[in-house]
Design an enzyme around this catalytic site. Structure first.
Site, short mmCIF file in Angstrom:
data_model
loop_
_atom_site.label_atom_id
_atom_site.label_comp_id
_atom_site.label_asym_id
_atom_site.label_seq_id
_atom_site.Cartn_x
_atom_site.Cartn_y
_atom_site.Cartn_z
N SER A 1 -7.54 8.51 -7.74
CA SER A 1 -7.55 7.13 -7.26
C SER A 1 -6.27 6.71 -6.55
O SER A 1 -6.24 5.64 -5.94
CB SER A 1 -7.83 6.17 -8.42
N LYS B 1 -2.10 2.31 -11.14
CA LYS B 1 -2.63 1.51 -10.03
C LYS B 1 -1.49 0.78 -9.33
O LYS B 1 -0.39 0.68 -9.84
CB LYS B 1 -3.63 0.46 -10.55
#
Length: 135
Positions: free
Chosen positions: A50, A87
């Site tokens: 990701s 993230k």
């Protein structure tokens, strides 16, 4: 101790004598180079894809600091509803952003169990797997 050569290495190969040859040895350890706050720093390996849009790939080693104040745009490690995540932080929008193509931001909601574990200050690519395990 490592030999530290204060040069920016070029990716091209020129065939000339090494510009590092004139430098004497500076005794530094890798942690002295990469870690700003040793007592507040931990390392972790990346799983998943990701964050490939910001150059963080599976099996990379992350240097994570708890001493840093999170700013929007920082890459953070956090626990979100029991999952460990890496993230991009959007503080104003209260979002966690993945950088992989086609991924969607996660909007933090009231009731989410969310804790910032630290700010990623460095990522290290392992071009070969570690030959010894970490215990």
């Amino acid at each position: 101790m490592l030999k530290f050569i204060p040069l920016k290495a070029q990716a091209g190969i020129s065939g000339f004598e090494s510009p590092a040859a004139e430098y004497t040895q500076l005794n530094l350890t890798l942690d002295q180079i990469l870690i700003d706050h040793p007592a507040a720093t931990y390392l972790g390996f990346v799983e998943g894809e990701s964050m490939i849009g910001v150059g963080i790939f599976p099996h990379d080693l992350l240097v994570v600091s708890r001493a840093e104040t999170v700013k929007s745009g920082d890459i953070i490690v956090a626990t979100l509803n029991g999952n460990f995540v890496c993230k991009i932080a959007d503080i104003k929008g209260k979002k966690l952003i993945s950088s992989a193509p086609g991924s969607h931001a996660y909007q933090l909601k009231e009731g989410d169990d969310f804790i910032v574990e630290g700010v990623v200050t460095r990522s290290i690519r392992l071009h070969r797997p570690l030959t010894r395990g970490l215990s």
